[in-house]
Design an enzyme around this catalytic site. Structure first.
Site, PDB file in Angstrom:
ATOM      1  N   GLY B  11      26.787 102.581  96.524  1.00 18.27           N
ATOM      2  CA  GLY B  11      27.223 103.616  95.580  1.00 18.27           C
ATOM      3  C   GLY B  11      27.520 103.060  94.204  1.00 18.27           C
ATOM      4  N   ARG B 298      20.192  81.217  75.336  1.00 17.86           N
ATOM      5  CA  ARG B 298      21.015  81.289  76.536  1.00 17.86           C
ATOM      6  C   ARG B 298      20.551  80.349  77.660  1.00 17.86           C
ATOM      7  NH1 ARG B 298      22.493  86.957  79.613  1.00 17.86           N
ATOM      8  NH2 ARG B 298      23.588  87.441  77.706  1.00 17.86           N
ATOM      9  N   LEU B 420      21.668  98.019  83.551  1.00 16.21           N
ATOM     10  CA  LEU B 420      22.263  99.339  83.758  1.00 16.21           C
ATOM     11  C   LEU B 420      21.170 100.393  83.672  1.00 16.21           C
ATOM     12  CD1 LEU B 420      25.545  98.968  81.671  1.00 16.21           C
ATOM     13  CD2 LEU B 420      25.142  98.499  84.067  1.00 16.21           C
TER      14      LEU B 420
END
Lengths: 284, 659
Positions: B11, B298, B420
Site C-alpha cells: 500500500g 553522484r 514517485l
C-alpha cells in the site's frame, strides 16, 4: 551526548511487557553494552537478537512496531522514560543523561497487541468519520487543481505532516482507552461494527480535528466543509476537547493542533448556527 | 463483473494508486499490507516528482526530453516504450495529485513551484516541503479510505503475503497470507494479483529503506516461478548517516553549499576531527578531482568514498565505514539559513550539531532498479497500448507488478524524483488493463471456479513451513544471519564490483543459506510472533541476493549503478590529433561491441535451489543508445566520432529505404 568520560560500560532497559491482549503486564529488564549513537530501535534490535534478560534468563524478543526509522511514518511510537514519542528519534545518549536505565512502555490509550505494539485502528477510523479526503470527481485527466496562495500552502503543509502516530491522544486527558473483546456468538463482522460504533461515539482526538482543518482549507475540500463539521458536532466530537493543550506540547511534528482546534471550534459553532437559521420556516 | 476481485499486495504509492483507480472502475479490491498503508515506505521520499510543465515547455522542454533524460540516465537499459508512456503521463499525474489535495509548494502567483534535480537541465520537479513522498502517499491513502467507506476496498493491514496461488494451468488465482497478530494463515481468492511491495534494501542489512522493504513478496513470486529482471542494478546514494539501525539520507545540498569530504591520513585517527590539522587530512575528492572537487557527480562521489574506506582502509572509525562531511568552516548562521531542514535530521538522529562537528557519512543502498520482470504492449508510434492486460504483467499469468518492485522504467540507474512518478503512473496504468483482463477471462481461469482444494493445499503448505520453523532446533540466530548477509552483500555488490569478490560472495552466500535453515527461534509462541515472521523473510532474501550477485558477476561492463573498474573504457591519452582521433574511433568501436554484448536485461529465475541468469534484448526503438560521459578524458572527440557514425547510419538507413 554523553561525554566520553561518563559513558557507562553497560546500561539497563526496563520494558513493560504483555504477552497478548487481556493478559497481565509485567516488567522485564535487559542489560546492554553501551555503544555510542544508539537509539531505542537499535536497542530493541539488540534485545531481539539476544533474547536474554539482565538476570540471564532466556526470553522472547520484545514485540514492537516500526517502519521508516526517520520519524515520518509514525509507527514506532511508545512511552519512553514517561514521555510519548517515536523510538527511532529517541537517542540512548540523551536518555542516559539522567541515569543508567531507560524505561519503555506501550502507549496507554490503545489496546496492547503484544509488548510495545498497540492497535491504533481507532485513529484511522476517526479519519473515516470526519471524511478526511478531497471528494474529487474521479481520476481521469481534468487538468490541474485550483491555484492556491503561498500563504494557504504554508498554513496547510504543517497540518498535512500528521503521521497518525497517536502522541496527541496519548497525552490527552479526554481521550480514554477503548478495548473491546468479541462477545459470545458475535460474528467478526458484528464485532467490527460494534467496534466502529463505539469508536464513533467516543472522542475523535486532536489529530482528526486537525485533519478537518486541513481539508476545509483546501479550495475543493471546502465544498464539503459542512459535512466534516457535522461529524465533529456529533457525539465524540470537538466539544469533548477540554482544552488541556497537552496535544500540541507532545506533537513530534510540531503541528499547531490547538490552533486547528480553535479554528474548527469556531467553524463548528458557526455551522450549527447557520443550519439553525437555514431551517425551513415553520408554518404558523 | 461485480463479483470479481483483485488483490493488491502493498500500500505505497503504487499499490494505493492502483487500488483507487480499480475502485473507480468498479472493481472490488482486497488491499494487503505489512503495515497500515499510511505508514508505507513511500513516506520517506523527500525530493519531489518530475514532469514537464508550462514553464519548462517554453524553455524547450517536452515529454520526449523527459523520456530521453530518463533513458540516458538509466544508461539505455530501460525498455523505452514504458518510459515513453510514463513521460507522456507525467504532467497528468501531477495534475491529478494536485487535485487530490497534495500540499505542493506554490509560486507567488499560486502555481506549483518547481525545483531542478539531477540529470536534467529543466526545473521539472514539483515538491511539498522536504516530505513530497509522505504528502503524495497521504493523498492516495485518503482516496482509498474513501473507497473503503464506499465498500469497494477491503483492507487487510498487518498481513504478510506468503506467495501467489497458481492453478494447474499456471495462472495466478489468489494468494496465501498470514496475519501478523493471530498468525492465522489464510488464502485469498483473486482474479488477478498486483504486487506493489517496493524495494529489497534489507537484503543489504541496513539501507535507506524502511523495515518492511525486505523483498520477501518479490522473492515469493520468484519462488513461484516469476522472472526477476536486472537484479544487479542497485542504486547507492553517496551520502547517508550511518546508524546502528538504519542509514538515513543526507541531502547532496550539503556539498552544494560548500561541504568538504575528508578522512584523516592516519587510519582511524582517534583525535577529535577539529584537532586534526589540515596537513593530516586527506580531502580525497578535491585531490582526485581538482576540477569538480566535492561536487563530482553522484556516482563518482559514491565510488570514491567507498574506495577510500574499503580499499584504502582510511575510514574514520575502525569498526564502521565512514568519512567526514565537514561544514564547520562555514558560519553557523549561514548553514542554518540555507540547510536548516537537513541539518535538523542530523541533529535529531545523531545528537550532534554539524555546524560545529563534522558529520560522519557513508554511501547507502537506496533503491532497487531491478525487480519482477514485467511485460508491456507496445504502440507502433511509441508508448503503450492503454488498457492492454499485457502491461505490467509478470511472467505468471494474472500476476502483475508495479512500483519499485517492477523492473521497468529506471534501467541501470534511476534519476532523482522519477521514482514517485513511476510508482503512481504504473499504479494508475495497470488498472484499465486489469479491467480488460477481468472482463475477458475465459472459463477455468476465474478464481470462483477453482477447486477449494487448491487454496486449502496452499494454506497447508505454508502452515507446514511455519510449524516446522517453530519446532526447529539449531545453532543459528536469524538476526545474526541477516547481519552477516547484509555485510556480505554490502561488501561485494554495491558501489565497486570485482569478479573475484563476487565469486567469493556467491560461495559465502550459499554457506549462509544452508545455515539460515538451521535457525532455532527464541520465540515459539502463536501470537504476534515477529521472530518467526522475520526468519521467513530472511530465508526468502536468498534468491534475490543470489540473483544480484550472479547478475553482477556475469555483467562484465560498467553500466549505470553497476561499476566494474576492470571493464571500464579508458579515456583518450594521445596528444597527437591524428592519434587522438584514432583512439576515439577505437573507443567507439569498443562501445558498440559492448552494446551488442551487454545492452541486455538480465533475467533471473529460481528453480527452488539455484538462480539461473539469462538475457533479453532491450527495446531501444525510440532513442538509440549513446555513450554517457562522466568527466571522461577525450569526451569531446568521442562525441564527435559518435555523432558522425550516427549520421552515417541514418543516411544508410534512408538510402536503403529509397532503394
Amino acid at each position: 551526548m554523553i561525554a566520553h568520560a561518563n559513558k557507562p560500560k553497560t546500561f539497563f532497559v526496563k520494558i513493560l511487557r504483555q504477552d497478548a491482549p487481556g493478559k497481565p503486564s509485567y516488567w522485564e529488564k535487559f542489560e546492554l553494552d553501551y555503544e555510542p549513537e544508539l537509539n531505542v530501535i537499535s536497542v530493541l534490535q539488540k534485545i531481539a537478537a539476544k533474547a536474554t534478560t539482565a538476570g540471564g534468563q532466556k526470553t522472547t524478543p520484545v514485540c514492537w512496531d516500526c517502519g521508516c526509522l526517520e520519524e515520518v511514518c509514525g509507527a514506532c511510537t511508545m512511552v519512553i522514560n514517561n514521555k510519548v514519542r517515536q523510538s527511532c528519534s529517541a537517542l540512548v545518549d540523551k536518555l542516559l543523561e539522567d541515569g543508567r536505565e531507560i524505561e519503555l512502555k506501550p502507549m496507554s490509550k490503545f489496546p496492547v497487541v503484544r509488548d510495545l505494539y498497540v492497535d491504533r485502528s481507532r485513529m484511522f477510523n476517526a479519519l473515516k468519520k470526519v471524511k478526511a479526503w478531497i471528494p474529487v470527481d474521479g481520476y481521469y485527466d481534468l487538468g490541474p487543481g485550483p491555484k492556491q496562495s503561498r500563504g494557504d500552502q504554508e498554513m496547510a503543509y504543517p497540518l498535512s505532516e500528521c503521521m497518525t502516530c497517536g502522541c496527541c491522544v496519548e497525552a490527552c486527558p479526554q481521550y480514554s482507552k477503548i478495548e473491546l473483546t468479541p462477545n459470545v456468538g458475535e460474528t467478526p463482522e458484528e464485532f467490527e461494527d460494534r467496534k466502529v460504533d463505539t469508536f464513533n461515539r467516543n472522542f475523535v482526538g486532536a489529530a482528526a480535528i486537525s485533519q478537518v482543518a486541513l481539508f476545509n482549507l483546501n479550495p475543493t475540500g471546502k465544498m464539503n466543509a459542512g459535512e466534516r463539521l457535522d461529524a465533529l458536532t456529533e457525539e465524540g466530537g470537538i466539544q469533548v476537547c477540554g482544552n488541556a493543550q497537552n496535544c500540541v506540547a507532545v506533537c513530534p511534528k510540531k503541528i499547531p493542533l490547538t490552533m486547528s482546534i480553535g479554528r474548527i471550534g469556531r467553524a463548528v459553532t458557526f455551522n450549527t448556527l447557520r443550519k439553525w437559521f437555514d431551517r425551513p420556516a415553520k408554518k404558523h | 463483473m461485480a463479483d470479481k476481485r483483485v488483490l493488491v499486495v502493498g500500500g505505497g504509492l503504487g499499490g494505493l494508486s492502483a487500488t483507487m483507480k480499480l475502485a473507480e472502475l468498479g472493481i472490488k479490491v482486497d488491499l494487503m499490507s505489512l503495515t497500515p498503508v499510511k505508514r508505507s515506505h513511500s513516506v520517506c521520499a523527500q525530493g519531489g516528482i518530475n514532469s514537464v510543465n508550462d514553464a519548462t515547455r517554453q524553455l524547450g522542454d517536452n515529454e520526449y526530453k523527459h523520456f530521453d533524460d530518463t533513458v540516458y540516465g538509466g544508461d539505455f537499459l530501460n525498455h523505452q516504450p514504458p518510459v515513453y508512456e510514463m513521460a507522456m503521463w507525467a504532467p497528468k499525474v501531477i495534475d491529478l495529485m494536485d487535485r487530490l489535495g497534495v500540499t505542493f509548494n506554490r509560486t507567488q502567483e499560486g502555481f506549483l513551484d518547481r525545483r531542478r534535480f539531477g540529470g536534467t537541465l529543466y526545473k521539472r520537479t514539483a515538491f511539498a516541503g522536504a516530505t513530497t513522498g509522505q504528502q503524495l502517499l497521504y493523498a492516495l491513502d485518503e482516496q482509498v479510505r474513501r473507497w473503503e467507506v464506499e465498500g469497494l476496498v477491503k483492507k487487510h493491514e498487518m498481513w504478510d503475503f506468503l506467495g501467489p496461488i497458481l492453478n494447474d494451468n499456471g495462472q495466478c488465482v489468489g494468494a496465501v497470507a498470514q496475519d501478523l497478530f493471530s498468525m492465522e494463515i489464510k488464502s485469498f481468492k483473486a482474479d488477478a494479483v498486483v504486487v506493489a511491495s517496493g524495494g529489497c534494501g534489507l537484503i543489504y542489512g541496513r539501507s535507506t529503506m524502511s523495515m518492511t522493504c525486505n523483498g520477501s513478496a518479490a522473492s515469493r513470486c520468484m519462488q513461484a516461478g516469476a522472472k526477476y529482471g536486472n537484479a544487479e542494478f542497485i542504486q547507492v546514494h553517496p551520502t547517508a548517516i550511518p546508524g546502528a539501525d538504519k542509514l538515513r539520507l543526507m541531502s547532496e545540498s550539503a556539498r552544494g553549499e560548500g561541504g568538504r569530504v575528508w578522512v584523516p591520513r592516519k587510519p582511524h585517527d582517534s583525535r577529535a576531527p577539529k584537532e586534526i590539522p589540515d596537513s593530516e587530512r586527506y580531502y580525497f575528492l578535491e585531490e582526485r578531482y581538482p576540477e569538480y572537487g566535492n561536487l563530482v557527480p553522484r556516482d563518482i562521489a559514491t565510488r570514491e568514498i567507498f574506495d577510500v574506506c574499503v580499499n584504502g582502509g582510511l575510514s574514520v572509525e575502525e569498526n564502521r565505514q565512514c568519512v567526514y562531511l565537514d561544514l564547520t568552516h562555514i558560519e553557523a548562521s549561514e548553514l542554518n539559513r540555507k540547510l536548516g531542514g537537513i541539518l535538523d535530521i542530523y541533529r535529531k538522529f545523531q545528537g550532534v550539531d554539524p555546524c560545529y562537528t563534522p558529520m560522519r557519512i557513508f554511501p547507502a543502498v537506496h533503491y532497487s532498479m531491478g525487480g519482477l520482470w514485467t511485460n508491456y504492449d507496445k504502440k507502433e508510434s511509441g508508448g503503450l497500448i492503454a488498457g492492454s492486460p499485457k502491461n505490467q504483467a509478470t511472467s505468471i499469468p494474472n500476476l502483475y507488478a508495479i512500483g519499485e518492485v517492477d523492473y521497468h522504467y529506471h534501467g541501470a540507474n534511476r534519476l532523482g524524483a522519477n521514482s514517485l512518478l513511476s510508482c503512481i503512473f504504473s499504479g494508475l496504468f495497470v488498472a484499465p488493463g486489469l479491467e480488460t483482463l477481468l472482463s475477458n477471462q475465459g472459463p477455468g481461469s476465474v478464481a470462483a471456479e477453482q477447486p477449494q482444494s487448491l487454496y486449502d493445499e496452499a494454506v497447508k503448505k505454508q502452515q507446514e513451513r511455519h510449524e516446522s520453523l517453530l519446532k526447529q532446533s539449531g545453532e543459528e540466530n536469524p538476526y545474526l544471519i541477516h547481519q552477516e548477509m547484509g555485510a556480505l552483500m554490502t561488501n561485494a555488490a554495491t558501489v565497486v564490483r570485482h569478479n573475484n569478490q563476487l565469486e567469493e560472495a556467491i560461495g559465502k552466500l550459499a554457506d549462509l543459506k544452508a545455515r539460515a535453515w538451521k535457525c532455532s527461534l527464541s520465540d515459539t509462541g502463536t501470537w504476534s510472533n515477529q521472530n518467526v515472521l522475520f526468519t521467513k523473510a530472511m530465508q526468502d532474501m536468498f534468491p534475490i541476493a543470489e540473483a544480484i550477485l550472479k547478475g553482477a558477476l556475469a555483467r562484465d561492463e560498467c553500466r549505470g549503478a553497476h561499476y566494474k573498474p576492470e571493464f571500464q573504457l579508458p579515456g583518450l591519452t594521445a596528444e597527437d590529433p591524428a592519434e587522438h582521433r584514432r583512439q576515439a574511433e577505437e573507443w567507439c568501436d569498443k562501445f558498440e561491441q559492448n552494446i551488442q554484448k551487454f545492452l541486455k536485461t538480465s533475467v533471473s529465475t529460481y528453480d527452488g535451489k539455484d538462480v539461473t541468469i539469462s538475457y533479453e534484448d532491450v527495446d531501444t526503438s525510440i532513442e538509440p543508445p549513446r555513450p554517457r560521459f562522466y568527466g571522461l578524458v577525450g569526451a569531446e572527440q568521442i562525441s564527435e566520432v559518435w555523432q558522425e557514425r550516427k549520421k552515417k547510419k541514418k543516411e544508410a538507413a534512408q538510402a536503403a529505404v529509397t532503394n
